[in-house]
Design an enzyme around this catalytic site. Sequence first.
Site, short mmCIF file in Angstrom:
data_model
loop_
_atom_site.label_atom_id
_atom_site.label_comp_id
_atom_site.label_asym_id
_atom_site.label_seq_id
_atom_site.Cartn_x
_atom_site.Cartn_y
_atom_site.Cartn_z
N GLY A 137 45.72 34.14 3.92
CA GLY A 137 44.99 32.97 4.41
C GLY A 137 43.99 33.36 5.49
O GLY A 137 43.66 34.53 5.67
N HIS A 155 37.08 37.74 1.80
CA HIS A 155 37.89 37.22 0.70
C HIS A 155 36.97 36.60 -0.35
O HIS A 155 37.22 36.71 -1.56
CB HIS A 155 38.86 36.14 1.21
CG HIS A 155 39.87 36.64 2.20
ND1 HIS A 155 39.85 36.28 3.53
CD2 HIS A 155 40.93 37.47 2.05
CE1 HIS A 155 40.86 36.88 4.16
NE2 HIS A 155 41.52 37.60 3.29
#
EC number: 6.3.2.1
Length: 501
Positions: free
Chosen positions: A26, A32
Amino acid sequence: MLSTQAELVAFRSGLGQSIQFVPTMGGLHQGHGELIRRAAEQGPVLVSVFVNPLQFCPGEDFDRYPRSLEADLALADRCGAAALWAPTVQTIYPDGTAADSARQAPAALQQHLCGAGRPGHFNGVVTVVARLLELTKPAGLWLGEKDWQQLVILRQLVADRALPVKVHGVATVREADGLALSSRNQYLSPAQRLQAAALPAALRAADGTTPLDVTRSRLSAAGLEVEYVERVDPQSLQPCSSETALSLLAAAVRCGTTRLIDHTFLMTRQPLVAIDGPAGAGKSTVTRAFAERLGLIYLDTGAMYRAVTWLVQQRGVEPGDAAAVDVLLRALNLQLQSLPGGGQQVLVNGEDVSQAIRSPEVTGSVSVVAAHRCVRQALTAQQKAMGAKGGLVAEGRDIGSAVFPDADLKVFLTATVAERARRRALDLEQRGFPVPECSELEAQIAERDHLDSTREEAPLVQAIDAVELVTDGMSIDAVIDALVEQFRARVPEEAWPTPAG
Ligand code: PAF
């Protein structure tokens, strides 16, 4: 968003084996995002968000690690993910974290860099990723090169367990001032954020000759507390010398209480790939395409031996007469020129012989000519000179053993005699030459293998550190993909980016 295992199973069953998996903890950022975008080119992307308790050491930032599921979902969606899965600790560790914490990352791979200062961290990473792969069963696993040690360890996990998943590493994404994107950058105050740029700057300022202490001093002078600065071999992760063709210079520092890591790759030359194997294994076709895909020059050394053989035949010299062949070599001007599309033009004393050297007559005599010491010495010297700066893929019989023993990747590309005879028949037919009986072709190939592997000078041998690739039943694209995967496990995108297009 998926959270339960049942939801994951339902998602997976709609997609079969094609899932591209991006595991994260996360706090998603554009690093990402890049993983997701690249993975989406290959198939539907599943992103997991799980803050894995097992990979935090006592006293580390598990409790305050960024947890921002709504923002993560929005970023994953924008970057093209098909779903985001946020499992519970219970789903990942049904028997409790203690019962699951026994999995070990290889000791040698965690002896240096982050492994030394974070005992148990990589065991926790290996444990969670093994479990995530078990549950998601993806075709591709996408990881950042930013965590290079993690990437090497997870590639090893996949290889050791022969897991049917392709591992892809993606180059680090950086801010304009060079700071590598990381979820932990959120911890930095504005002043620390400015200070943190000294980490990539110090690494960028180093070259192969810069002593590690100089880099340490630069980091300390910027007010960063140095945990380590090490130069290691990117594969073994063991310390290496400055002469190593490709090495990883990595550092971990504290900026205030925030731990930051970064690295750079140091290269003494561009990458070199050696592809050896017996006649008719399809080396030329795949090597040419592989070289083009990676922006490397293709060097078909077999064509060089064929060119000498062609000249021998043109001049009416007996192929087995070493002294007469030697005389021809002294006046030989052999040139190879790369053509657009990855091909190669072969010129002998100014004459284009690219087609003529493929005739069955040349094929029939090339082993005899190539076995002469004078021929091998002359052509090996020319090949070494061509590869001195790297940047090429050389294909032949003795590249990994005799010509470029320090190649970054060595492959022994082979296929059974029956498969090679089938391919040879097809090739002859396409070129408009007569096609002998299959049994005759098989006998010729077996005889050629015997000659090539028993000759005195530079026999066909599989270099001890070569990866063997048996291509029976594989499509050309599958072979090229397998070569790219092997290359990328050794030469990161950060060191040698894949050319666009
Ligand atoms: O790199 C990370 O974010 C984590 O280490 C990973 C691979 C998701 C495992 O928890």
